[in-house]
Design an enzyme around this catalytic site. Structure first.
Site: not given
Length: 440
Positions: A262, A265, A332-333, A366, A425
């Site tokens: 990770q 990245h 996220e993961h 991924d 109404h």
């Protein structure tokens, strides 16, 4: 190389107090708004010419047109390495299997005799899918954006990816090849905030879209925030992140490898290990050094990512506390590398995607698990989901009542309308019955 946060001993704080103790990257989208505002306004007023000029400034290449020629897309897939093509085709196949199962069906509920409400699901008419192209090349993001849009039934799909100086101003050829394999022929060489503005406002070459999805840098996120409302967005994606909840049964070789995967990245990527095992923490730290030395992107990505404030080894009293920490972090993961990992994973409430056990690493997700890798970041997994077919659909209620069914409920509607001081109404119903409330 990676810091420690020791939460053992005292009882864990609750809510925001716990979140404040956890590592997180600084990602100030609000500050970036003033940078992207003039870019978006320029594209609004000058269209493609502005997209081209901003592309020249940021990407170092001058284009004649932002639309990628069909011939270039076809050539890219013809020249694609056969092994890469086979891998992409398998990724597409698996993603279609999963996303096809997410399709919604029209459903009708009979509320009363003669009164029904039908919910039908209608795809967004036209979408713009953003594929980053900065530090790395992401054909997988083409797959993850396009497949759910196609499975939802979206008719108009446009892809944008930054122009690459090394490829004559076109997006990376592997990006173009992925588009070709998915049958996408509307592709634009545009990146950053100017690409999001192009989708939002439209240009002479690119008609405006209804929805923009796909990850990007802080300027892409800021442009999404600025233009939200004019367009729908999936999320304001921040730096990517992994959290691993592990106990003494976890293999430190696996844990270290997944943290590094990770971190490669981006220097802002977050890598977090949450464990109740001092031995695993020490063994993982020992594993990081040789594994990092054996890979690439060390000094420009991995080392700053692991050493940054967004990454840490978090020590907890036990797995129960570990679950509280990962739920507060809302990764996220999230990998679960514990004894009885499936049962532990079932107790997690907040995560973009959960990867269970030693044989389900994030890298699988991924590319080829079949799941989607466009996921909420920055703690947003506590209220948001990853990209799916549902992201491209709108639920529309269709109300169909007969005269008798309306008559039966009119007195309730009139009562509620008067309680809200909205007598017109109620009058709209009474007008259908001679100005009176029907007798029950």
């Amino acid at each position: 190389m990676i810091s420690r946060i020791d939460l053992r001993g005292d009882a864990l704080p609750e809510g925001g107090a716990l979140r404040d103790l956890l590592p997180r990257a600084e990602f100030d989208v609000e500050a970036a708004l003033e940078t992207v505002r003039p870019i978006c306004e320029d594209v609004r007023h000058r269209g493609s010419a502005a997209v081209i000029e901003w592309g020249e400034k940021f990407d170092g290449v001058r284009l004649e047109s932002i639309r990628v020629p069909a011939g270039a897309i076809a050539e890219a897939v013809e020249r694609l390495d056969p092994a890469v093509r086979a891998a992409l085709e398998e990724s597409i196949r698996r993603a279609r299997l999963v996303h096809r199962e997410q399709r919604r069906t029209t459903h009708t509920t009979q509320v009363v005799p003669g009164g029904t409400v039908t919910e039908k699901w209608v795809p967004v008419e036209r979408v713009g899918l953003y594929v980053p192209g900065g530090r790395s090349v992401y054909p997988s993001s083409v797959v993850m954006n396009v497949v759910p849009a196609q499975e939802a039934g979206v008719e108009g799909i446009a892809v944008a990816s930054p122009p690459q100086k090394d490829f004559g101003g076109l997006p990376h050829p592997t990006i173009l090849a992925a588009c070709a394999l998915l049958g996408i022929d509307e592709v634009y060489a545009a990146g950053g905030a100017q690409a999001i503005a192009m989708f939002a406002y439209g240009t002479a070459e690119c008609p405006p879209v209804d929805l923009v999805t796909g990850p990007g840098n802080i300027y892409v996120a800021a442009a999404k925030r600025l233009l939200k409302g004019r367009i729908g967005i999936d999320a304001e994606a921040g730096p990517t992140e992994i959290a691993i909840l592990a106990d003494s049964t976890a293999d430190p070789v696996h844990v270290a490898a997944d943290l590094i995967s990770q971190a490669e990245h981006d220097p802002m990527a977050a890598a977090v290990l949450v464990t109740d095992s001092e031995e695993l923490a020490a063994a993982t730290e020992a594993e990081l050094k040789p594994q990092i030395a054996a890979t690439k992107h060390v000094t420009d990505r991995i080392e700053p990512a692991l050493a940054g404030r967004q990454s840490a080894i978090v020590l907890v009293n036990d797995l129960a506390d570990g679950l509280k920490v990962v739920d507060a972090y809302a990764a996220e993961h999230l990998e679960i590398q514990t004894a009885d990992a499936a049962a532990v994973a079932d107790r997690v409430r907040n995560a973009g995607a959960i990867f269970v056990g030693p044989w389900s690493p994030v890298s699988l997700g991924d590319y080829c698990a079949g799941s989607n890798h466009v996921l909420p970041t920055g703690g947003c997994a506590c209220h948001s989901s990853g990209l799916s077919v549902q992201s491209f659909l709108r639920g529309i209620h269709i109300v169909d009542y007969t005269r008798d069914a309306l008559a039966e409920v009119t007195h309730h509607v009139v009562t509620l309308a008067e309680a809200e001081d909205l007598p017109a109404h109620g009058a709209a119903l009474k007008a259908r019955f001679g100005g009176e409330v029907p007798q029950q």
